[in-house]
Design a protein around this motif. Sequence first.
Motif, mmCIF file in Angstrom:
data_model
loop_
_atom_site.group_PDB
_atom_site.id
_atom_site.type_symbol
_atom_site.label_atom_id
_atom_site.label_comp_id
_atom_site.label_asym_id
_atom_site.label_seq_id
_atom_site.Cartn_x
_atom_site.Cartn_y
_atom_site.Cartn_z
ATOM 1 N N ARG A 80 0.884 -1.180 0.000
ATOM 2 C CA ARG A 80 0.000 0.000 0.000
ATOM 3 C C ARG A 80 0.908 1.211 0.000
ATOM 4 N N CYS A 81 0.818 2.007 -1.033
ATOM 5 C CA CYS A 81 1.734 3.129 -1.186
ATOM 6 C C CYS A 81 1.600 4.106 -0.018
ATOM 7 N N ALA A 82 2.760 4.584 0.447
ATOM 8 C CA ALA A 82 2.773 5.517 1.575
ATOM 9 C C ALA A 82 2.205 6.876 1.183
ATOM 10 N N GLY A 85 -2.028 5.461 -0.899
ATOM 11 C CA GLY A 85 -2.637 4.147 -0.661
ATOM 12 C C GLY A 85 -2.796 3.242 -1.857
ATOM 13 N N ASN A 86 -2.192 3.572 -2.987
ATOM 14 C CA ASN A 86 -2.340 2.692 -4.150
ATOM 15 C C ASN A 86 -1.577 1.381 -3.939
ATOM 16 N N LEU A 87 -2.037 0.337 -4.594
ATOM 17 C CA LEU A 87 -1.288 -0.919 -4.609
ATOM 18 C C LEU A 87 0.045 -0.661 -5.301
ATOM 19 N N THR A 101 8.019 0.673 -7.956
ATOM 20 C CA THR A 101 7.523 2.015 -8.269
ATOM 21 C C THR A 101 6.004 1.993 -8.282
ATOM 22 N N CYS A 102 5.421 2.927 -7.548
ATOM 23 C CA CYS A 102 3.966 3.035 -7.546
ATOM 24 C C CYS A 102 3.534 3.696 -8.861
ATOM 25 N N VAL A 103 2.524 3.122 -9.525
ATOM 26 C CA VAL A 103 2.150 3.653 -10.837
ATOM 27 C C VAL A 103 1.441 5.000 -10.749
ATOM 28 N N TYR A 104 0.858 5.300 -9.590
ATOM 29 C CA TYR A 104 0.000 6.480 -9.505
ATOM 30 C C TYR A 104 0.798 7.779 -9.648
ATOM 31 N N HIS A 105 1.792 7.997 -8.757
ATOM 32 C CA HIS A 105 2.591 9.212 -8.863
ATOM 33 C C HIS A 105 4.086 8.925 -8.841
ATOM 34 N N ALA A 106 4.395 7.639 -9.145
ATOM 35 C CA ALA A 106 5.800 7.239 -9.344
ATOM 36 C C ALA A 106 6.695 7.395 -8.119
ATOM 37 N N TRP A 107 6.149 7.262 -6.927
ATOM 38 C CA TRP A 107 7.019 7.174 -5.754
ATOM 39 C C TRP A 107 7.762 5.843 -5.853
HETATM 40 S S1 FES Z 1 -0.376 6.689 -4.465
HETATM 41 FE FE1 FES Z 1 1.553 5.870 -4.841
HETATM 42 S S2 FES Z 1 2.642 7.486 -5.669
HETATM 43 FE FE2 FES Z 1 0.739 8.382 -5.235
#
Ligand code: FES
Lengths: 413, 159
Positions: A80-82, A85-87, A101-107
Amino acid sequence: MPQALEWPQQGNSRVPYRVFADPDIYRAELDRIFLGANWQYLVLADELPEPGDYKTTFLGETPVIVTRGEDGEIHAMVNRCAHRGNLVCLKSQGHTKDGLTCVYHAWRYDLAGNLTSVAFRRGVAGKGGMAESFRLEEHGLRKLRVDQFGGLVFGTLSPDAPALSDYIGNLIGSRIGRVIRGKPKILGTTSQILHNNWKLYIENTKDTYHASLLHTFFTTFRISRLTNTGGVAIAESGAHHASYTYGGKTDDKAASDRLYSEIHSLHEDYRLQDPRFLDSVDEIGDGVTLQILSVFPNFVLQQIHNSIALRLVLPKGPDETELQWIFIGFEDDDEAMTERRLQQANLVGPAGYVSMEDGAVGGFIQRAIKGGDAEGACSVIEMGGVEHASQETRATEASVRGFWQAYRQTMGL
Amino acid sequence: MDLAEIGRRLELQDLYTDYVACLDTDALERWPEFFIEDCVYRITSAENHEAGLPLGLIYATSKNMLKDRVSALREANIYEPQCYRHLVSGLRTEPDGLDASDVTASFLVVRTMQDGAMILFAAGRYLDRVVRTASGWKFARKIVVLDSRRIDTLLAIPL
Ligand code: FES
Ligand SMILES: [Fe+2]
């Protein structure tokens, strides 16, 4: 408002049906049991041989990533992305060359779950971006404690769980050791969706009493009867168990037939036309042909002749469970042994000769306890007394009571 | 396409039509008769299949093992009354001489329980080998590859 649950005064020999249906109790279980101080099976260490290999699984319903880190160690963290919260890991397994790498905002995170970069952290052309005070090290993925037992990787989110080997204990640990004797090799996996509460399946695996009664395939072919020599070893806490049966060392046939004929009709003329699939060898050398072992709360290790499987019981709601099967052999198995394991896999799994009923019976109970009248009703678990100590018979429900002992302890019930 | 080829395609079409009708009408005793004596029958998932993992949910290496499956379903195993409806389509044949062929096809199975509950129980493909015998086309090998790894409740009746 629902009433607080009062456990019946008879203790572990009574279980209120409400615990299998109440959504509030279910939520409390996710918290206290699955996120609590209990080690849960995650993966086989050998499934992640190379740094960068990863796999996803669950702690209860909480999604988890398991990785082999650059340091060669196995790591696990909540998937769960910090950020929001994305997978983080979308695929069930794979390999990554540059961390996660989280796909949502590339953290981006390293393989141990540490946050390594935030996209546009300094903004664009001096505008936007994160505050100066934002610290990467304060925003990693939530990490699990990870430990191994004979190549089985377990994890927990709780700092309070004892060391894994102490959690499992010698009594059950030695019985895991007798089955996992080499480097495991996965032969295949499958899963079943069960329309019942997870505890109904756990009760079933702990229930040595039902095996030859519900599964008449065993009885008919004398693969196993309660009258076979065997017993059940139960951890002092009640939490874990191992039931075992000795092949060969059977009771006297006539007496056994008499006992069973009172229960259901015996098919004397029922013979397999091609019994080769049951050809087995005593690979462990101790004469035990069947051992079903559980580690609280939701892990099962099965040895049925030469069929060895891990089972993971994942809660998916108050009345739904996913039962995952991982069939294994060992690296040094020859072709004949692999063939035996594959043939004997016919006994278990969703289509198993001696396990398909287990997929259904929990659902039958779940249906039967519907309706308000079951609210206060209880099951009766008195076979073999009311204690939960080890016994040298399988005509007992001692290990089921053991489960409820550990459950009540954990849930404060 | 020559006439012999057209004829064979129609015969193989019939084989699959008969095969699923046998399963869908609970004529299970007839099911092993669609196979040769030393056949291979295996149900697996796409996940296992693609990973090269050999596990079968049902795995039989002889027609007699298929007969045993049926007697177990009739005599020993306990499961709720249920029936399947197979839809087979996209039959593709790759002839190997006149009397053998590899065949692939897609299938869909709807399962109906005694109370009327219906679900889409299975989807997948058949990876088969058929051979012509004195009593018509038979399966020498039937690999049932399920698209999903998950089975709802249990898998009793074969696919
Ligand atoms: S929710 Fe993972 S980078 Fe934004
Ligand atoms: Fe069972």
